[in-house]
Structures are given as C-alpha cells and as structure tokens.
Design a protein around this motif. Structure first.
Motif, short mmCIF file in Angstrom:
data_model
loop_
_atom_site.label_atom_id
_atom_site.label_comp_id
_atom_site.label_asym_id
_atom_site.label_seq_id
_atom_site.Cartn_x
_atom_site.Cartn_y
_atom_site.Cartn_z
N ARG A 120 -5.29 -7.35 -1.55
CA ARG A 120 -6.66 -7.67 -1.96
C ARG A 120 -6.89 -9.18 -2.00
O ARG A 120 -6.14 -9.93 -2.62
N VAL A 121 -7.95 -9.61 -1.30
CA VAL A 121 -8.35 -11.01 -1.29
C VAL A 121 -9.33 -11.27 -2.43
O VAL A 121 -9.25 -12.29 -3.12
N SER A 122 -10.25 -10.34 -2.63
CA SER A 122 -11.25 -10.42 -3.69
C SER A 122 -11.66 -9.01 -4.05
O SER A 122 -11.09 -8.03 -3.55
N ASP A 123 -12.67 -8.88 -4.90
CA ASP A 123 -13.14 -7.54 -5.27
C ASP A 123 -13.69 -6.78 -4.07
O ASP A 123 -13.67 -5.55 -4.05
N ILE A 132 -10.35 -6.98 1.68
CA ILE A 132 -8.93 -6.66 1.74
C ILE A 132 -8.32 -7.34 2.95
O ILE A 132 -8.97 -7.55 3.97
N ARG A 133 -7.06 -7.71 2.81
CA ARG A 133 -6.32 -8.41 3.86
C ARG A 133 -5.48 -7.40 4.64
O ARG A 133 -4.74 -6.62 4.06
N ILE A 134 -5.60 -7.43 5.97
CA ILE A 134 -4.84 -6.51 6.83
C ILE A 134 -3.96 -7.32 7.76
O ILE A 134 -4.45 -8.17 8.51
N PRO A 135 -2.64 -7.10 7.75
CA PRO A 135 -1.74 -7.88 8.61
C PRO A 135 -1.83 -7.47 10.08
O PRO A 135 -1.97 -6.28 10.40
N PRO A 180 -5.34 0.96 1.20
CA PRO A 180 -5.42 -0.34 1.87
C PRO A 180 -4.05 -0.93 2.18
O PRO A 180 -3.87 -1.61 3.20
N SER A 181 -3.06 -0.67 1.33
CA SER A 181 -1.72 -1.23 1.54
C SER A 181 -1.01 -0.61 2.74
O SER A 181 0.00 -1.15 3.21
N VAL A 232 -4.36 0.74 12.24
CA VAL A 232 -3.56 1.94 12.03
C VAL A 232 -3.31 2.16 10.54
O VAL A 232 -3.29 1.22 9.74
N ASP A 233 -3.12 3.43 10.19
CA ASP A 233 -2.79 3.83 8.83
C ASP A 233 -1.35 4.34 8.83
O ASP A 233 -1.07 5.44 9.31
N ARG A 234 -0.42 3.54 8.29
CA ARG A 234 0.99 3.92 8.28
C ARG A 234 1.30 4.97 7.22
O ARG A 234 2.41 5.51 7.18
N GLY A 235 0.33 5.25 6.36
CA GLY A 235 0.54 6.29 5.36
C GLY A 235 0.42 7.70 5.92
O GLY A 235 0.76 8.67 5.25
N ILE A 236 -0.06 7.81 7.15
CA ILE A 236 -0.20 9.12 7.80
C ILE A 236 0.97 9.30 8.76
O ILE A 236 1.03 8.65 9.81
N THR A 237 1.91 10.15 8.40
CA THR A 237 3.12 10.34 9.21
C THR A 237 3.33 11.81 9.58
O THR A 237 4.42 12.21 9.97
N GLU A 238 2.27 12.62 9.43
CA GLU A 238 2.32 14.02 9.84
C GLU A 238 1.06 14.34 10.63
O GLU A 238 0.01 13.72 10.44
#
Length: 244
Positions: free
Chosen positions: A99-102, A105-108, A148-149, A173-179
C-alpha cells in the motif's frame, strides 16, 4: 575427509533434502529403486548419488534438478537460490510494501517473461525490475483478485495469444490463484517451461491448452500429463497501449 568427499556428501544431502520435499519415496532401498527407474540408471548408480559416492553423469543432472524442482547450480554446487520458480517470485514480491496510500497500491514488475507460444524456461533469479502504482478502487472495479499482495506484473512473449494479448504486453497476474476453478488464461509450468495460455477443462479430466490466435491448434494436456502441470498465477488483464 578430502575436499572431494566433502563435496559429494554435501551434494547427497541436498539431493535427499530435495527428494524429501517432493515426497519422492522414503529413504533407503525404496528411494534407490524409485530414483533408478525414474532416471534410467541402475540401483547401484542411484545409491551412489544418494550416499555421496559419485555425481550423476552430465546428461542426467538437468533431469535430476527438474525432478527435484530446484535449480541445477544449487543442486550440484550449493551456490545461489534453491528454487527458480514462483516461490522465488513470491518471496521477493511479498517483501514489498503493497500500500502506497489509502487509495493506491504498489504492484511489482518482475523480470519474468512467459511464452505465449512454444514455452520458455524461467530465469534463474526472479527479481523486481520496477513498480506500478494503481488505484485500488479502479482495480477492484475492473478485476477480481485474491489480495493486493498477490499481484505482480510479468511480460508476455510471442503472438499465439493475439488479439487478446500482444507480444511484449505487461500482464497483471494474481499469484494467489494456483488452481483451475474456471476456464481462464493462466501462467503455468508444464515440463519445466512457462506458458501463458487459456486452459479449458474437459469432461474426461484432461485440459485443453488454447491459443487465442486461431493459427495455433489447441493442445491436449492428458490426465497423465497433468502431474507435470503447475499453475503459477491467473492473468487478470494486459496493461497494454497502442503502439504508434
């Protein structure tokens, strides 16, 4: 103990630790037999690797590293990172303050290029090259994601996903989706190569690997080959612009 003997023992320790991590047969003769069959060598040859009496011959080393899902250099020498897959990407991305501010969001942006064509080997080291800040409100309005993470940006390479994605597009991409819960476009590893493709489930349990470019025929991932498939992330959309 000589330097050579110490090197062989350290190699055997890394090999056994890696085989333990993937639950590859219990230590002892069972592991020796299973490894010998998988690698196409004698039980005596496999035993020598596992107890630190010899190194594999050159043409077996890459296959052994692929089996263990570790980097070749780490397995053979102990140098560098152990893993060269999404775990490295995840560990580095998770160290970034999201999170950068309210509202932002920061995405690498990672140094990862995924093939939209015939497959591409991942880099030995996956690092953050840049970052993009996006409005969280806008992002949630335009995409469904796990957290976001779990978001990062990679590069799609090749023309097989045209017109949806272009060669060189930045892909969120969303790395939280692995199925695979729905038919969608995923980043995945198959036979140690990384792809960006549309995956569609079939009633028989197989998957269709589909290119949006109709010049490319769909490829069937059989039930047997699904064991070689690892879902790394789901593509949310491309951050593309019209090139002038």
């Amino acid at each position: 103990m000589t330097e050579k003997e110490a090197g062989l023992k350290a190699f055997a320790d890394r090999l056994n630790i890696s085989l333990d991590a993937i639950h590859f047969a219990a230590s002892g003769e069972g592991r020796q037999d299973a490894l010998a069959k998988y690698m196409g060598v004698s039980q005596k040859g496999a035993r020598k690797w596992l107890v630190g009496e010899s190194y594999p011959v050159e043409d077996k080393r890459n296959r052994l590293a692929a089996l263990c899902k570790v980097r070749y250099e780490w397995l053979m020498t102990g140098n560098g990172e152990r893993y060269a897959d999404d775990r490295t990407l995840r560990s580095q991305a998770e160290n970034i303050e999201t999170r950068v501010s309210d509202s932002l969001i920061r995405i690498p942006v990672m140094n990862v290029e995924c093939s939209q064509g015939c497959g591409r080997y991942p880099p030995d080291y996956e690092t953050m090259m840049d970052e993009i800040c996006i409005s969280e409100t806008w992002l949630r309005h335009n995409a469904l994601f796990s957290s976001p993470s779990n978001l990062s940006i990679i590069v799609g390479v090749g023309d097989s996903m045209k017109p949806t994605y272009q060669d060189g597009d930045l892909l969120l991409v969303d790395r939280g989706i692995t199925e695979i819960k729905v038919d969608a476009v995923y980043v995945f590893r198959l036979h140690d190569e990384m792809y960006v493709k549309r995956l569609q489930s079939r009633p028989d349990g197989a998957l269709l690997m589909i290119s949006d470019n109709k010049a490319y025929e769909p490829f069937v991932i059989t039930i047997e080959n699904r064991a070689e498939l690892k879902i790394l992330a789901r593509i949310l959309f491309a951050l593309n612009v019209n090139r002038l």
